[in-house]
Every structure is written in C-alpha cells, then in structure tokens.
Design an enzyme around this catalytic site. Sequence first.
Site, PDB file in Angstrom:
ATOM      1  N   SER A 128      14.717  20.590 -18.333  1.00  0.00           N
ATOM      2  CA  SER A 128      13.545  21.430 -18.539  1.00  0.00           C
ATOM      3  C   SER A 128      13.963  22.668 -19.308  1.00  0.00           C
ATOM      4  CB  SER A 128      12.967  21.835 -17.175  1.00  0.00           C
ATOM      5  OG  SER A 128      12.225  23.034 -17.296  1.00  0.00           O
ATOM      6  N   LYS A 130      16.403  21.144 -13.351  1.00  0.00           N
ATOM      7  CA  LYS A 130      15.670  19.888 -13.518  1.00  0.00           C
ATOM      8  C   LYS A 130      16.444  18.793 -14.238  1.00  0.00           C
ATOM      9  CE  LYS A 130      12.051  19.002 -12.404  1.00  0.00           C
ATOM     10  NZ  LYS A 130      10.720  19.264 -12.950  1.00  0.00           N
ATOM     11  N   HIS A 178       0.833  -1.214   0.000  1.00  0.00           N
ATOM     12  CA  HIS A 178       0.000   0.000   0.000  1.00  0.00           C
ATOM     13  C   HIS A 178       0.866   1.261   0.000  1.00  0.00           C
ATOM     14  CE1 HIS A 178      -3.328  -2.687   1.196  1.00  0.00           C
ATOM     15  NE2 HIS A 178      -2.423  -3.219   2.007  1.00  0.00           N
ATOM     16  N   GLU A 225       8.991   7.603 -17.537  1.00  0.00           N
ATOM     17  CA  GLU A 225       7.615   8.088 -17.757  1.00  0.00           C
ATOM     18  C   GLU A 225       7.102   7.721 -19.142  1.00  0.00           C
ATOM     19  OE1 GLU A 225       7.766  12.047 -14.951  1.00  0.00           O
ATOM     20  OE2 GLU A 225       8.733  12.076 -16.878  1.00  0.00           O
TER      21      GLU A 225
END
Length: 463
Positions: free
Chosen positions: A277, A283, A156, A290
Amino acid sequence: MAALWGGRFEKDMDEIVKQFNASIGFDKRMYNNDIDGSIAHVTMLADQGIVTQEEKEQIVSGLEKIRERIYNGEVVFTVEDEDIHMGIESRLIDEIGEVGKKLHTARSRNDQCQVDARLWLREEIGEIIDELIYMEKVILQKADKYADSITVGFTHLQHAQPITLGFVFMAYFQMFRRDIDRLMDTRDRMNLCPLGACALAGTTLPTDRQKTAALLGFDAPTENAMDSVSDRDYMLEFLSDAAISMMHISRWAEEFAWWNSQEFSFIAIDDSFCTGSSIMPQKKNPDMAELLRGKSGRVYGDLMQLLTVMKGTPLAYNKDFQEDKEGLFDAVDTWKAGVQIFAKMLEKTEFRTDQIDKQMGKGFLNATDIAEHLAMEGIPFREAHNIVGHMVKVCETRGCDFDDLTDAELAQIDARVSKASLGDISIKACVYARTSFGGTAPSEVRRQIKVGSDWLTGLPEQE
Ligand code: ARG
C-alpha cells in the site's frame, strides 16, 4: 489512395469514416494466418488451372517477403489499409505487380477473415490448453503433498465437515479438467474451412475447397457458403468456454483472498505475487487474486458483446461482424494470462496447516459423522440427526464439545446414546472414514489423483 474496391466510387471515404471503418488496428494480429490462407488459396487456384504455376510461385514468394517484413516490424499499417486482408494484398501488388491482382480470385474478405480467425483461434486454443495443463500439474502436486492434511469444509461459509486439503485441490482439478475438455470439443467442432465460400454464394470458378481445407489442416470445408461467412458460433463457444473457466479462476481467487486474510491465515501468498500500500506500510495485499476475480467480469463482457452483436443480424455478412475480433482477442489474452498467473501463484503459496488446525475444533465439524455412526448402530438417520442436533444445543449452552458430554447428559437426550456408542469421533477418524467414491478420505483423494494424472498423461500433444 483509392481502396482496392474503389471502382464504382466517385469520392474517397470521409476521413472519419476511414477511421471508424478500419479494422487494421486490431486484425493485423492475424497477418500470419492471412498469409497462410492466401498461400493455400493460390496453390489451389494453380492446381485447378485458374492461375498458372508460375503466377502462383510469384505470388507465394511475394507473400513470404511481406510476411518477413511484417515480422521484422518494417511494415507500417494505417487506416488506408482498412484491414489486414487488403493491407497484405495491396502490398503484394506493389511488390510483384499485375500478377498480384490474381490472388483475390474466387474468394472474398467475408470468407477470408473467417479463415484467418479460425486459424488464429485454433493456435491460441492449443496454447491455452497448455497453460491449463500446467495448472493441473501444479494442482496434482499440491493435492499429493496435502492428501492427508485436514482442513475445514464449508457450506454457506459455515463450518460444515472436516475434509482433506488434497480433496479441495482435486475439486478444482475437476473444474479445469472440464475447461480443457470443453476447449478440445470447441476446437474439434470449429475445425472446418470457410475459404472459398466467397462473398456468400460460392463461385462459378472451378475451385477445390477440399484442397484448401486440407492444406490448412482443417477437417473439411464448411457445408454452406452463406452460413460460412455469417457464422460466429465457434467464437461464441470459445467465449463461453473462457467465461466458464474465468468463473472457476475467480471462485478460487475469491477463496485465496479470504484464506489469506488475517481472520483465516490459512495461506501465505508469496511476496512476489502481492503488492503493498502507498500509505499503510504494513500491507501485503492479494492483488493478483483480486485482479483475476475482476478480470472474469471483462471476459463475461466479451461473451455478452458478441452475443449482442450477432442477435438480429440477417444473412449473410454484415459489417457488424467486424466487431467479433477485439472481444475475442481480449478474452484470449485475459484467459491465457489468467491461467498462467493463477498457476504460478498457487505453486508458490504456502498452506499454513498449523493455522488451519486451530480452526478444527470450532463448529462441531464431526456432527454428521456421529449421526452416521448412530445410523449404523440401527437408529434411523432422521432420529440420529435430531439426537446430534440436541447434543449440539447442550454443548452450546455449556460451552463445551461433544467429547465433554457425560453419559448422563447423553442418556437424557436419548436413552440409546452413551459415550461408548458414539464411536471414534476424532476429526482425523471422521475424515479417514469418508472413503465413499468421490469422498474426502486420503485414500480416496489418492485414487482421484491417480485418475487425474492418468488423464493428463493421455492428453494429446498440443500443436
Ligand atoms: N474487416 C472485415 C471484418 O473484419 C473484413 C470483411 C469485410 N467485408 C466487407 N464486405 N466489408 O469483418
């Protein structure tokens, strides 16, 4: 230009119909397989006396010339070709004349497109298995390196129990092992040859389907002609394999994304597998993880698309079936690249055990181990569970850990419990003691690595 099938037509196809109808834009990818199928077919026709040996030789050498020209990029296919089957056949006729018109005896594009697709997919399956094998090797190396490193096991997404990092790798090893097994099963089941099924009903000509099947490396011809031209189960099976495997990649990619976050910092993905970025100079984003997570959606789509195409199609061939290829090609490309990228990313990722260590004191990771220890001392497990639950409560109130509880506090929870009765509750001792079959102890992880590497070594060479 009149189509090869144009005999009964008085008018040419409307321009937009030509565009809409053509599959050449994508099925030209199977040109090699189409030519292999044609060579096997004409070899059988000659052996059966349906064409002469000399005609066969002319056809084969014409096909080989066309193969070379396509390979060299000298052939420009257009919608006039309609599909790869007619694109090659019409060029054969241009190349060798009248005799080229004999090739299409006792076959149809309905069986031809399926021979091509099966041959094509069989090769691609071999390549995907190779990529998965590479991934498994990377996983085994990492599992071995981190067999003793301790990390947080979650359920969980809550701290659950301490485990070894090697154990996590071996969990993913099992998933990809099943993916390889599934692909090999799919390949075994699909290795039957539909060539010679013709349009839907076989032929009156004395063909030898066993012969063409053997020439093309199939185990046997398909049994029923009508099923042969309308079956896409093997593609659906492959797409299911792809969807399941992409789901595995996506799950791990998801873990990579959060392990890589500032909050976790469990891993540092190599710069070469990240992007920056355009506005935030600091970044470094885990884009590959992803993107792989996102690409799983597209492969599920490929599966759903073909299931939907097939649903409600009557026997035998229907033009709907032409919609079988683009999704298949897309799934092959996406899956193959996905496994490749993930394996390389994994290979270069740094696992930050120093950062992981900082989390090991949180969340009472050794609670279950204490309960198990009490159970071994004779306290029924349900009671032991309850006792440790109370210990957690006291620790939470006091803001301390199990180690800090005094004998008095423990006795107040349950008279049977004292500091001495808890045993060695260090995280390391807990992990090393989880030696049950399939458990997380380093010794057990090393056994799993051995079984996995024996299995990998025993896998057949992919052709
Ligand atoms: N291009 C077709 C396909 O990919 C080949 C079979 C066409 N057969 C036909 N009778 N129209 O399915």
